[in-house]
Scaffold this motif. Structure first.
Motif, PDB file in Angstrom:
ATOM      1  N   SER A 202       0.842  -1.202   0.000  1.00  0.00           N
ATOM      2  CA  SER A 202       0.000   0.000   0.000  1.00  0.00           C
ATOM      3  C   SER A 202       0.876   1.251   0.000  1.00  0.00           C
ATOM      4  O   SER A 202       0.563   2.245  -0.620  1.00  0.00           O
ATOM      5  CB  SER A 202      -0.958  -0.010   1.189  1.00  0.00           C
ATOM      6  N   TRP A 203       2.051   1.167   0.659  1.00  0.00           N
ATOM      7  CA  TRP A 203       2.955   2.327   0.700  1.00  0.00           C
ATOM      8  C   TRP A 203       3.490   2.620  -0.686  1.00  0.00           C
ATOM      9  O   TRP A 203       3.494   3.750  -1.150  1.00  0.00           O
ATOM     10  CB  TRP A 203       4.097   2.026   1.664  1.00  0.00           C
ATOM     11  N   THR A 204       3.918   1.556  -1.386  1.00  0.00           N
ATOM     12  CA  THR A 204       4.479   1.784  -2.729  1.00  0.00           C
ATOM     13  C   THR A 204       3.373   2.217  -3.694  1.00  0.00           C
ATOM     14  O   THR A 204       3.586   3.055  -4.550  1.00  0.00           O
ATOM     15  CB  THR A 204       5.196   0.529  -3.269  1.00  0.00           C
ATOM     16  N   ASP A 205       2.144   1.631  -3.504  1.00  0.00           N
ATOM     17  CA  ASP A 205       1.028   2.060  -4.364  1.00  0.00           C
ATOM     18  C   ASP A 205       0.756   3.542  -4.164  1.00  0.00           C
ATOM     19  O   ASP A 205       0.559   4.298  -5.107  1.00  0.00           O
ATOM     20  CB  ASP A 205      -0.247   1.279  -4.014  1.00  0.00           C
ATOM     21  N   GLU A 206       0.775   3.966  -2.883  1.00  0.00           N
ATOM     22  CA  GLU A 206       0.503   5.362  -2.551  1.00  0.00           C
ATOM     23  C   GLU A 206       1.575   6.264  -3.166  1.00  0.00           C
ATOM     24  O   GLU A 206       1.286   7.299  -3.754  1.00  0.00           O
ATOM     25  CB  GLU A 206       0.473   5.505  -1.018  1.00  0.00           C
ATOM     26  N   LEU A 207       2.833   5.811  -3.045  1.00  0.00           N
ATOM     27  CA  LEU A 207       3.942   6.599  -3.590  1.00  0.00           C
ATOM     28  C   LEU A 207       3.783   6.749  -5.100  1.00  0.00           C
ATOM     29  O   LEU A 207       3.941   7.828  -5.661  1.00  0.00           O
ATOM     30  CB  LEU A 207       5.270   5.917  -3.252  1.00  0.00           C
ATOM     31  N   ARG A 208       3.404   5.617  -5.738  1.00  0.00           N
ATOM     32  CA  ARG A 208       3.223   5.640  -7.188  1.00  0.00           C
ATOM     33  C   ARG A 208       2.102   6.614  -7.565  1.00  0.00           C
ATOM     34  O   ARG A 208       2.210   7.401  -8.480  1.00  0.00           O
ATOM     35  CB  ARG A 208       2.891   4.217  -7.652  1.00  0.00           C
ATOM     36  N   ARG A 209       1.002   6.541  -6.766  1.00  0.00           N
ATOM     37  CA  ARG A 209      -0.144   7.406  -7.044  1.00  0.00           C
ATOM     38  C   ARG A 209       0.254   8.884  -6.920  1.00  0.00           C
ATOM     39  O   ARG A 209      -0.053   9.715  -7.759  1.00  0.00           O
ATOM     40  CB  ARG A 209      -1.256   7.085  -6.034  1.00  0.00           C
ATOM     41  N   VAL A 210       1.000   9.159  -5.825  1.00  0.00           N
ATOM     42  CA  VAL A 210       1.415  10.535  -5.557  1.00  0.00           C
ATOM     43  C   VAL A 210       2.328  11.029  -6.674  1.00  0.00           C
ATOM     44  O   VAL A 210       2.203  12.147  -7.166  1.00  0.00           O
ATOM     45  CB  VAL A 210       2.124  10.587  -4.179  1.00  0.00           C
ATOM     46  N   LEU A 211       3.228  10.133  -7.138  1.00  0.00           N
ATOM     47  CA  LEU A 211       4.152  10.524  -8.209  1.00  0.00           C
ATOM     48  C   LEU A 211       3.371  10.850  -9.470  1.00  0.00           C
ATOM     49  O   LEU A 211       3.647  11.831 -10.155  1.00  0.00           O
ATOM     50  CB  LEU A 211       5.139   9.395  -8.489  1.00  0.00           C
TER      51      LEU A 211
END
Ligand code: G6P
Length: 742
Positions: free
Chosen positions: A182-191
């Motif tokens: 979920s952290w990497t998904d969130e980071l990807r989304r934010v990017l």
């Protein structure tokens, strides 16, 4: 976690064991009492009649209970009447005499003890018959089953602990994996949002980075602190040390159009000293104090001539006099062509993406050339030896480095371009593109704020000049002479002298509020700039207007104070900007003013640093909205002003500073949705978050201060100088001795 579980399991096993043991003991005592009570009557009768056989038969009956190990009946004087087989000798009637004080038997006695076969419970019950003591019954219960149960319990607890530990480990792995995903998904989304989203979404996305950035900054700060224990932070003293060590104490000569101290005659006839509004001056003045030497500049003040000696020099800063200011006088024509014309109507708009058309005139170019030559000559007059260190500053002096080199071939010339350098394609607009590039290549080092500007410069040289480009060393080689191209992001002095002299934040706030007639709970925004079209002042006001439209609760409370220093007012575009900015402020004020409240306070005047720092320290938010800016030192000054770790910086992403001050709310000033959201976010930001962001930015500016900027350049200059001296010696050594061949 496993250790915790083990302690828990051990504790639980211990508690359960203790409880069951106590429970078993009570149970056995109860059983013994029941058995004694049940046989009391019969036994008393048999003892009275002296029927030993019947007593023995009764004992055999009792011993049939699987828990009763042995039974004995004693006389009142504790002599054995009868006992079952293998009765343990240590509990015999005779042995129990020690437990009957003065030979009187207690009504009941319980104790447990160890024998060869394990643990036993012994209970003695007096046999009474109508108050006559007939004897005593001794029951020995086997307790070995308790040890067996305890062992079984321990095995069970161990197995349960193993099972729970396994389950917990598996669960942890799953939860961690899910969290990481979920952290990497969130980071990807934010990017993705930061890259492709619009308005508020982009701002939210950037803000989502902040915790991560804060962690990274924390790590960097820790590393810096570790390093700091061995390497001293950059300061004036360390810069002086570098000058002594790397350049053998040679004094430096600075060439810059703007002088650090302007002497102006006021309307009252008195001469006063003015600190000009210039990022270049802000940065270089503390460097010159540290290095001493000479600053050569255009004498532009109305009382400048009256304050110099016969060599056109004056020692500055007033009262301190740590270095010399050499003034060069320009005629009106020269100033118009060189300063207003080619520098500020040609190169300035050429280098800034601010949509003002550059104007290039041949007459201006001639003046530019002429004034550059005059400054190069002034350098030759001021230097003390054949190999001085000359720091040429900014776009006013693109030709001077070559001219200085021609006169002083052994000088070390460092040129710093304080504004952006455009793409090669855009730079080609300049009709004298080759001359400008060639002039700059007279330097040993050309510096820019960012690597992007370095790349643009190298591309321009590649496109317009014949030269060899050594991309590995970032150097341009022409006719055997090398010019290094380097990025040196500029900064301010730290600890900052103006911040140190400013009153505490609460006092600044009170005086600013009183000056402007603001209420005590007013939210104050501040902007500090020269009135220049690159600064995005119109976009800033529009962002304030949009903020009040979108967030009505801020109407009547949020006031934006713009300190705007008039600048280059002889140029038509600046005059027009002046009018537009004033008109815009009036329109927005007309829309939202109520009673004494005005959303925009435009203070169009030159402000001295103490006043500027007072405003910066009083503000809740500082908005730097440049449309394009090499660095922007106001952003760093705001950070320096906030010792109280309060206030939020909203910063245009088109400034060099945005690359460093990542804890600011970084916005696109053209995007009014994003900018207004950032202003509202800044005004509502909790103090703890303000402090966290401000602390991180203060750490950064403290470390990357202007002494580091100058120090890095001087270290590089020292190396260039050293190499030059070595190769001079080599060529002298290889020179053929005259007449040797004949
Ligand atoms: C920019 C330039 C400086 C200049 C300053 C103020 O920061 O890079 O060289 O001094 O603007 O402009 P002015 O024309 O008043 O010197």
């Amino acid at each position: 976690m496993l250790l915790g579980l083990a302690v828990l399991a051990w504790g639980a096993a211990f508690a359960v064991n203790e409880a069951t043991q106590a429970w078993f003991m009570r149970d056995i005592a109860l059983r013994a009492r029941l058995a004694a009570v049940g046989t009391q009557g019969a036994l008393a009768g048999h003892l009275e009649s002296g029927d030993g056989r019947k007593v023995a038969a009764l004992l055999e009956d009792l011993a049939r209970d699987e828990r009763i190990m042995a039974v004995e009946v004693c006389t009142p004087t504790l002599a054995s009447v009868s006992r079952t087989k293998s009765f343990p000798e240590q509990f015999s009637c005779e042995a129990l005499r020690s437990r009957a004080p003065q030979g009187v038997l207690p009504a009941e006695l319980d104790f447990s003890d160890e024998i060869d076969g394990g643990r036993v419970h012994v209970s003695i019950h007096r046999i009474d018959d109508d108050d006559v003591v007939r004897g005593a019954l001794v029951l020995v219960h086997d307790l070995s089953f308790m040890a067996r149960r305890e062992l079984a319990m321990r095995h069970f607890t161990l197995a349960a602990f193993g099972f729970v530990a396994l389950l917990a480990s598996i669960l942890t792995v799953f939860v961690r994996r899910a969290w990481w995903r979920s952290w990497t998904d969130e980071l990807r989304r934010v990017l993705l949002l930061a890259r492709w989203g619009g308005g508020d979404a982009k701002l939210r996305a950037r803000n989502a980075f902040q915790p991560l950035l804060a962690d990274v900054r924390g790590l960097v700060a820790d590393l810096a602190a570790e390093r700091g224990s061995t390497v001293a932070p950059w300061s004036a003293a360390r810069l002086q040390h570098v000058l002594r060590e790397n350049l053998h104490g040679d004094s430096v000569v600075i060439v810059a159009n703007r002088e650090p101290y302007v002497h102006e005659r006021g309307p009252d006839g008195a001469i006063r000293v003015v600190h000009p509004a210039s990022g270049l001056v802000t940065a270089l003045e503390p460097v010159m104090r540290a290095c001493s030497g000479t600053w050569i500049a255009h004498g532009s003040g109305s009382a400048d001539r009256e304050t110099v000696d016969r060599h056109d020099r004056v020692r500055v800063p007033p009262g301190e006099e740590s270095y010399a200011l050499r003034r060069v006088w320009l005629t009106k024509e020269e100033e118009r062509g060189y300063y207003y014309g080619f520098s500020n109507e040609g190169l300035w708009p050429l280098c800034h993406n601010a949509h003002t058309r550059p104007e290039f005139r041949a007459a201006d170019w001639l003046q530019y050339e002429r004034v550059n030559r005059r400054f190069a000559e002034a350098v030759c007059e001021e230097v003390q030896g054949p190999d001085p260190i000359v720091l040429v500053q900014d776009y006013h002096f693109a030709l001077a480095p070559r001219m200085i080199h021609e006169h002083l071939p052994r000088a070390t010339i460092l040129t710093f371009w304080h504004i952006p350098w455009p793409s090669a394609e855009r730079f080609g607009i300049c009709p004298w593109e080759r001359e400008v590039l060639d002039g700059l290549l007279g330097s040993n080092i050309v510096g820019f704020h960012t690597q992007q500007h370095c790349n643009n410069f190298v591309e321009a040289v590649d496109r317009f000049l014949e030269s060899r480009i050594d991309r590995e060393r970032q150097a341009i080689v022409q006719g055997g002479r090398e010019c290094l191209v380097r990025s040196y992001p500029i900064s301010i002095d730290w600890p900052n002298r103006w911040a140190a002299a400013a009153p505490p934040a609460a006092e600044c706030r009170a005086t600013v509020a009183a000056e402007l007639g603001l209420s005590a709970d007013a939210l104050i925004g501040v902007g500090v700039d020269r009135l220049d079209y690159t600064k995005g002042i119109e976009e800033r006001f529009l962002a304030v207007e949009r903020t009040l439209e979108r967030f009505p609760h801020l109407r009547g409370r949020f006031t934006f104070v713009q300190l705007a220093a008039p600048s280059r007012t002889l140029i038509e575009t600046y005059r027009q900007l002046n009018e537009r900015v004033e008109g815009l402020a009036a329109r927005i004020n007309g829309r939202f003013a109520a009673g004494t409240y005005r959303p925009i306070v435009l203070l169009r005047a030159h402000h001295e640093p103490p006043a500027i720092f007072r405003y910066l320290r009083a503000a809740d938010v500082c908005y730097v909205s440049s449309l394009h800016d090499g660095m922007n030192l106001v952003a760093k000054e705001f950070v320096a002003a906030r010792e109280d770790e309060r206030g939020v910086l909203v910063l245009s992403r088109f400034t060099g500073a945005a690359r460093e001050l990542t804890e600011a709310l970084v916005v696109n000033p053209y995007d009014l949705e994003e900018a207004s959201a950032a202003l509202a976010t800044a005004l509502a930001m909790p103090p703890a978050q303000q402090a966290e962001r401000m602390r991180a930015m203060r750490r950064l500016v403290a470390e990357f201060n202007v002494f580091r900027w100058a120090g890095r350049m001087l270290v590089d200059a020292g190396r260039v100088r050293q190499q030059g001296r070595l190769s001079d010696r080599l060529t002298m050594g290889l020179r053929p001795v005259e007449g040797a061949r004949s």
